[in-house]
Every structure is written in structure tokens, then in C-alpha cells.
Design a protein around this motif. Structure first.
Motif, PDB file in Angstrom:
ATOM      1  N   PRO A 269     -11.017 -23.913  -1.396  1.00  0.00           N
ATOM      2  CA  PRO A 269     -11.023 -25.134  -0.804  1.00  0.00           C
ATOM      3  C   PRO A 269     -10.962 -26.500  -1.832  1.00  0.00           C
ATOM      4  O   PRO A 269     -10.293 -27.640  -1.762  1.00  0.00           O
ATOM      5  N   GLY A 270     -11.348 -26.449  -3.139  1.00  0.00           N
ATOM      6  CA  GLY A 270     -11.135 -27.459  -3.780  1.00  0.00           C
ATOM      7  C   GLY A 270      -9.552 -27.159  -4.884  1.00  0.00           C
ATOM      8  O   GLY A 270      -8.915 -28.484  -4.452  1.00  0.00           O
ATOM      9  N   ILE A 271      -9.373 -25.580  -4.182  1.00  0.00           N
ATOM     10  CA  ILE A 271      -7.654 -25.574  -4.618  1.00  0.00           C
ATOM     11  C   ILE A 271      -6.982 -26.630  -3.970  1.00  0.00           C
ATOM     12  O   ILE A 271      -5.911 -27.088  -4.195  1.00  0.00           O
ATOM     13  N   CYS A 272      -7.237 -26.002  -2.625  1.00  0.00           N
ATOM     14  CA  CYS A 272      -6.831 -27.175  -1.419  1.00  0.00           C
ATOM     15  C   CYS A 272      -6.294 -28.440  -2.115  1.00  0.00           C
ATOM     16  O   CYS A 272      -5.679 -28.771  -1.384  1.00  0.00           O
ATOM     17  N   ILE A 273      -7.475 -29.242  -1.583  1.00  0.00           N
ATOM     18  CA  ILE A 273      -7.866 -30.429  -2.620  1.00  0.00           C
ATOM     19  C   ILE A 273      -6.807 -30.969  -3.665  1.00  0.00           C
ATOM     20  O   ILE A 273      -6.232 -31.872  -3.495  1.00  0.00           O
ATOM     21  N   LEU A 274      -6.910 -29.982  -4.728  1.00  0.00           N
ATOM     22  CA  LEU A 274      -6.203 -30.389  -5.914  1.00  0.00           C
ATOM     23  C   LEU A 274      -4.102 -29.822  -5.619  1.00  0.00           C
ATOM     24  O   LEU A 274      -3.451 -31.661  -5.765  1.00  0.00           O
ATOM     25  N   LEU A 275      -3.976 -29.452  -4.416  1.00  0.00           N
ATOM     26  CA  LEU A 275      -2.844 -29.098  -4.198  1.00  0.00           C
ATOM     27  C   LEU A 275      -2.105 -30.011  -3.010  1.00  0.00           C
ATOM     28  O   LEU A 275      -0.950 -30.509  -3.354  1.00  0.00           O
ATOM     29  N   THR A 276      -2.857 -30.222  -2.077  1.00  0.00           N
ATOM     30  CA  THR A 276      -2.284 -31.597  -1.692  1.00  0.00           C
ATOM     31  C   THR A 276      -1.909 -33.026  -2.422  1.00  0.00           C
ATOM     32  O   THR A 276      -1.017 -33.217  -1.857  1.00  0.00           O
ATOM     33  N   SER A 277      -3.381 -32.582  -2.735  1.00  0.00           N
ATOM     34  CA  SER A 277      -2.643 -34.206  -3.677  1.00  0.00           C
ATOM     35  C   SER A 277      -2.052 -34.070  -4.991  1.00  0.00           C
ATOM     36  O   SER A 277      -1.104 -35.637  -4.726  1.00  0.00           O
ATOM     37  N   LEU A 278      -1.777 -32.946  -4.763  1.00  0.00           N
ATOM     38  CA  LEU A 278      -0.812 -32.851  -6.160  1.00  0.00           C
ATOM     39  C   LEU A 278       0.483 -32.781  -5.785  1.00  0.00           C
ATOM     40  O   LEU A 278       1.489 -34.134  -6.036  1.00  0.00           O
ATOM     41  N   GLY A 279       0.673 -32.596  -3.955  1.00  0.00           N
ATOM     42  CA  GLY A 279       2.150 -32.325  -3.728  1.00  0.00           C
ATOM     43  C   GLY A 279       2.527 -33.793  -3.464  1.00  0.00           C
ATOM     44  O   GLY A 279       3.555 -33.781  -3.558  1.00  0.00           O
ATOM     45  N   PHE A 280       1.358 -34.283  -2.436  1.00  0.00           N
ATOM     46  CA  PHE A 280       1.948 -35.218  -2.274  1.00  0.00           C
ATOM     47  C   PHE A 280       2.280 -36.616  -3.343  1.00  0.00           C
ATOM     48  O   PHE A 280       2.824 -37.454  -3.743  1.00  0.00           O
ATOM     49  N   ASN A 281       1.453 -36.772  -4.676  1.00  0.00           N
ATOM     50  CA  ASN A 281       1.769 -37.808  -5.706  1.00  0.00           C
ATOM     51  C   ASN A 281       3.140 -37.147  -6.497  1.00  0.00           C
ATOM     52  O   ASN A 281       3.861 -37.936  -7.079  1.00  0.00           O
ATOM     53  N   LEU A 282       3.329 -35.806  -6.552  1.00  0.00           N
ATOM     54  CA  LEU A 282       4.752 -35.552  -6.837  1.00  0.00           C
ATOM     55  C   LEU A 282       6.109 -35.780  -6.172  1.00  0.00           C
ATOM     56  O   LEU A 282       7.116 -36.741  -7.130  1.00  0.00           O
ATOM     57  N   MET A 283       5.418 -35.660  -5.226  1.00  0.00           N
ATOM     58  CA  MET A 283       6.588 -37.078  -4.125  1.00  0.00           C
ATOM     59  C   MET A 283       6.756 -38.608  -4.181  1.00  0.00           C
ATOM     60  O   MET A 283       8.333 -38.353  -4.105  1.00  0.00           O
ATOM     61  N   GLY A 284       5.821 -38.732  -3.790  1.00  0.00           N
ATOM     62  CA  GLY A 284       5.674 -40.389  -4.411  1.00  0.00           C
ATOM     63  C   GLY A 284       6.615 -40.681  -5.705  1.00  0.00           C
ATOM     64  O   GLY A 284       7.395 -41.784  -5.786  1.00  0.00           O
ATOM     65  N   ASP A 285       5.935 -39.539  -7.478  1.00  0.00           N
ATOM     66  CA  ASP A 285       6.425 -40.055  -7.920  1.00  0.00           C
ATOM     67  C   ASP A 285       8.087 -39.942  -7.766  1.00  0.00           C
ATOM     68  O   ASP A 285       9.039 -40.495  -8.372  1.00  0.00           O
ATOM     69  N   GLY A 286       8.769 -38.454  -7.062  1.00  0.00           N
ATOM     70  CA  GLY A 286      10.172 -38.881  -6.932  1.00  0.00           C
ATOM     71  C   GLY A 286      10.596 -39.609  -6.902  1.00  0.00           C
ATOM     72  O   GLY A 286      11.795 -39.959  -6.481  1.00  0.00           O
ATOM     73  N   LEU A 287       9.916 -40.373  -4.587  1.00  0.00           N
ATOM     74  CA  LEU A 287      10.969 -41.018  -4.551  1.00  0.00           C
ATOM     75  C   LEU A 287      10.844 -42.722  -5.110  1.00  0.00           C
ATOM     76  O   LEU A 287      11.715 -43.554  -5.060  1.00  0.00           O
ATOM     77  N   ARG A 288      10.072 -43.147  -5.543  1.00  0.00           N
ATOM     78  CA  ARG A 288       9.517 -44.068  -6.861  1.00  0.00           C
ATOM     79  C   ARG A 288      11.323 -43.605  -7.470  1.00  0.00           C
ATOM     80  O   ARG A 288      11.342 -45.305  -7.884  1.00  0.00           O
ATOM     81  N   ASP A 289      11.252 -42.622  -8.338  1.00  0.00           N
ATOM     82  CA  ASP A 289      12.352 -42.758  -9.587  1.00  0.00           C
ATOM     83  C   ASP A 289      13.941 -43.381  -8.489  1.00  0.00           C
ATOM     84  O   ASP A 289      14.709 -43.350  -8.716  1.00  0.00           O
ATOM     85  N   THR A 290      14.117 -42.226  -7.632  1.00  0.00           N
ATOM     86  CA  THR A 290      15.143 -42.176  -6.644  1.00  0.00           C
ATOM     87  C   THR A 290      15.246 -44.079  -5.933  1.00  0.00           C
ATOM     88  O   THR A 290      16.065 -44.548  -6.313  1.00  0.00           O
ATOM     89  N   PHE A 291      14.082 -44.551  -5.717  1.00  0.00           N
ATOM     90  CA  PHE A 291      14.805 -46.125  -4.932  1.00  0.00           C
ATOM     91  C   PHE A 291      14.386 -47.198  -5.295  1.00  0.00           C
ATOM     92  O   PHE A 291      14.989 -47.475  -5.463  1.00  0.00           O
ATOM     93  N   ASP A 292      14.237 -46.756  -7.206  1.00  0.00           N
ATOM     94  CA  ASP A 292      13.702 -47.798  -8.054  1.00  0.00           C
ATOM     95  C   ASP A 292      14.923 -48.111  -9.347  1.00  0.00           C
ATOM     96  O   ASP A 292      14.757 -47.127  -9.380  1.00  0.00           O
ATOM     97  N   PRO A 293      15.758 -49.222  -8.965  1.00  0.00           N
ATOM     98  CA  PRO A 293      17.556 -48.764  -9.546  1.00  0.00           C
ATOM     99  C   PRO A 293      16.758 -48.999 -10.586  1.00  0.00           C
ATOM    100  O   PRO A 293      17.785 -48.449 -11.343  1.00  0.00           O
ATOM    101  N   LYS A 294      15.783 -49.063 -11.329  1.00  0.00           N
ATOM    102  CA  LYS A 294      15.297 -49.894 -13.057  1.00  0.00           C
ATOM    103  C   LYS A 294      15.071 -47.987 -13.484  1.00  0.00           C
ATOM    104  O   LYS A 294      15.685 -48.083 -15.253  1.00  0.00           O
ATOM    105  N   LEU A 295      14.651 -47.015 -12.794  1.00  0.00           N
ATOM    106  CA  LEU A 295      14.608 -46.106 -12.910  1.00  0.00           C
ATOM    107  C   LEU A 295      15.488 -44.667 -12.716  1.00  0.00           C
ATOM    108  O   LEU A 295      15.883 -43.777 -13.137  1.00  0.00           O
TER     109      LEU A 295
END
Length: 298
Positions: A269-295
Motif C-alpha cells: 500500500p505504501g508503494i502505491c501511494i508513492l507511485l500515484t503521487s509521483l506519477g501525478f507530480n511528474l505529469m504536473g511538472d511536465g504540463l507546467r514546462d509545456t504551457f509556461d512560455p518562460k520554460l
């Protein structure tokens, strides 16, 4: 908009390929390897949650006391807990609960926060003051403590935990939208729309809101990871999902006394919490880098 010229020689006309902003954004996102890894992780958990009844061999409530605390094996891939329940089955069904809480709580926060942020930023003056002070009051408390207080008042349950998580995160999206509206309402296209008599509601929902969606999408993706962790924290404290619901945080709480004798009961269960949180954080960082013109050009 991105343009690309194609041609095989000077005697042939040059063909220009035009990419729209969304297609261009998808191309940039797919070039980000860490973002793609996050997308794969999230997609994997969503598929597992949807196919839970077909990929598990046991009921998540089925108890076989003769098989209690069995280590991982061919019969029980993740082992069994102290009541003889299959941990793999409960972990897969737990993905349904965690993703459901994560998505719904974020949607609720975005809807309420966006409405309040639009009103505060567009009308300003005393309306902005009242709404901003409401945001400040919510932000004055640590998020998890405020969520605990709300659930304690409403009563321990998964639904009340969802409400608490949504309420706690309203200021995040409200202040984001408010700041965006304050910058947009001075733009020339807003001034022109007002000059021809466009109503406030049309201005807000047809002109200002669509131009505020990009930061909301990025923050919402990151917010799902936060909501999943907060739901697990409430579940660990016994304020979230109640037995026999297989919520990951509750599974950790029920198995913490077996960390040394049966570590598999908390590892998966701990690994599942870790992986799902990691997955959404990586996606969010990717979306920020994609849509932020400064990056984009980094």
C-alpha cells in the motif's frame, strides 16, 4: 502556433505544416521523458482500478483466518493481512478509492475556487476583500489539521474526508484564478468587449475563464497527488474510509503493528501511494514546462 516547412528541392513548392496550440502542447509534453513516465504510471493505476473485478481472484472483504499473514506467493501475490484477506486484491480496489477521492476533491476545489476567484478578481473592492479574507482564514491553518477538524465535526467517513480535502484546497485555486483575472481584466480585448456592451457573465465565462484554464490544469494535476496523500493521512488516522473499505491509508494503519513480522502488509500500500503521487507530480511538472512560455526554451 508552430510552423514547419517541408520540401525536397528548390524547384518544388514549399509545404507548410501548421500546428495548433493544443497539438503543439501535446508534442512538447511527449518530448518530456519524465512527464511521459508520470503519464504511464497514472494510466496504469487508472486501468488497474477500472479492471479490478477482472484481474483479482478474491473478494476484497473475504477473510480466511487460516491464511492470515501469509508472505507473497503464487496464491497471494502480495501476501495476506492479519485477517487472511488478499492484499493484492485490496490494493487494486484501494486504487479506485484513492483515485476517486483525488479526482472528485480536486474537481470540487477547482469549481468552488474558480467561481470565488473570478468574482473576487473581476469585481474587486469589498467583494474581493471578503473573499480574499476567506481564503486567508483557510490558509492560516495547516491543511491536514484543518481537514482533521472538518472530518471530526462531520463524522469519520470517506465522503466527509472528500469534503474536507476539497474545502482545504479551495484557496489554492481561488487565489490562482483571482491573480489571473486581475491581469486579464486590463487587457484590450476585455476593454473592447465591455465597450460593445458584453455582459459580465459572458465576459467571465466566455473570455476570462478560458484564458485561465492552463494554470488550473497544471495545478489541478499536482493537486490530485496532494489529495491522495491527504486522503491516506486521514485514513491512517481512522477519519477516512471505514472498514472494510480497502483504502491505502487505512491499510497502513491496520498493519503498522506488523511492520517487523509481516512487512509486506505495509510495503505494497505504501508503494502505491508513492507511485500515484509521483506519477501525478511528474505529469504536473511536465504540463507546467509545456504551457509556461518562460520554460519552453530551457
Amino acid at each position: 502556433m508552430t510552423q514547419a516547412s517541408l520540401g525536397t528541392g528548390s524547384d518544388k513548392p514549399v509545404q507548410t505544416v501548421r500546428y495548433g496550440p493544443w497539438r503543439d502542447g501535446i508534442r512538447l509534453f511527449m518530448r518530456n521523458r519524465t512527464a511521459v513516465v508520470g503519464l504511464v504510471i497514472v494510466f496504469m493505476f487508472i486501468v488497474l482500478a477500472l479492471l479490478a473485478p477482472w484481474i483479482t481472484r478474491y473478494e476484497y472483504t473475504a477473510q480466511v483466518l487460516a491464511d492470515r499473514l501469509q508472505p507473497p506467493s503464487a496464491k497471494h501475490w502480495f501476501g495476506t493481512d492479519d485477517l487472511g484477506r488478499d492484499i493484492f486484491t485490496r490494493t487494486i480496489y484501494g486504487a479506485r478509492i484513492s483515485l476517486w477521492v483525488g479526482f472528485l476533491s480536486v474537481i470540487g476545489s477547482i469549481v468552488i475556487g474558480t467561481l470565488l476567484g473570478l468574482i473576487a478578481g473581476f469585481y474587486g473592492k469589498w467583494v474581493d476583500m471578503i473573499i480574499s479574507r476567506f481564503f486567508d482564514i483557510l490558509l492560516a491553518f495547516p491543511g491536514i489539521l484543518l481537514a482533521i477538524a472538518i472530518v471530526a465535526i462531520l463524522g469519520p467517513s470517506l465522503q466527509n474526508a472528500l469534503y474536507a480535502i476539497a474545502i482545504v484546497n479551495i484557496p489554492t485555486y481561488g487565489r490562482l484564478v483571482r491573480a489571473r483575472v486581475l491581469s486579464l481584466r486590463q487587457e484590450e480585448f476585455i476593454t473592447a468587449a465591455r465597450a460593445i456592451g458584453v455582459r459580465d457573465t459572458r465576459l467571465l465565462f466566455r473570455h476570462i475563464l478560458p484564458n485561465s484554464l492552463t494554470p488550473l490544469i497544471v495545478q489541478g494535476t499536482l493537486g490530485v497527488a496532494t489529495a491522495i496523500i491527504e486522503a491516506a493521512g486521514l485514513g491512517f488516522l481512522g477519519l477516512g474510509a471505514q472498514p472494510p473499505e480497502p483504502e491505502w491509508g487505512k491499510m497502513l494503519s491496520d498493519s503498522r503493528q506488523f511492520i517487523q513480522t509481516a512487512p509486506w502488509t505495509v510495503i505494497f500500500p505504501g508503494i502505491c501511494i508513492l507511485l500515484t503521487s509521483l506519477g501525478f507530480n511528474l505529469m504536473g511538472d511536465g504540463l507546467r514546462d509545456t504551457f509556461d512560455p518562460k520554460l519552453k526554451n530551457r
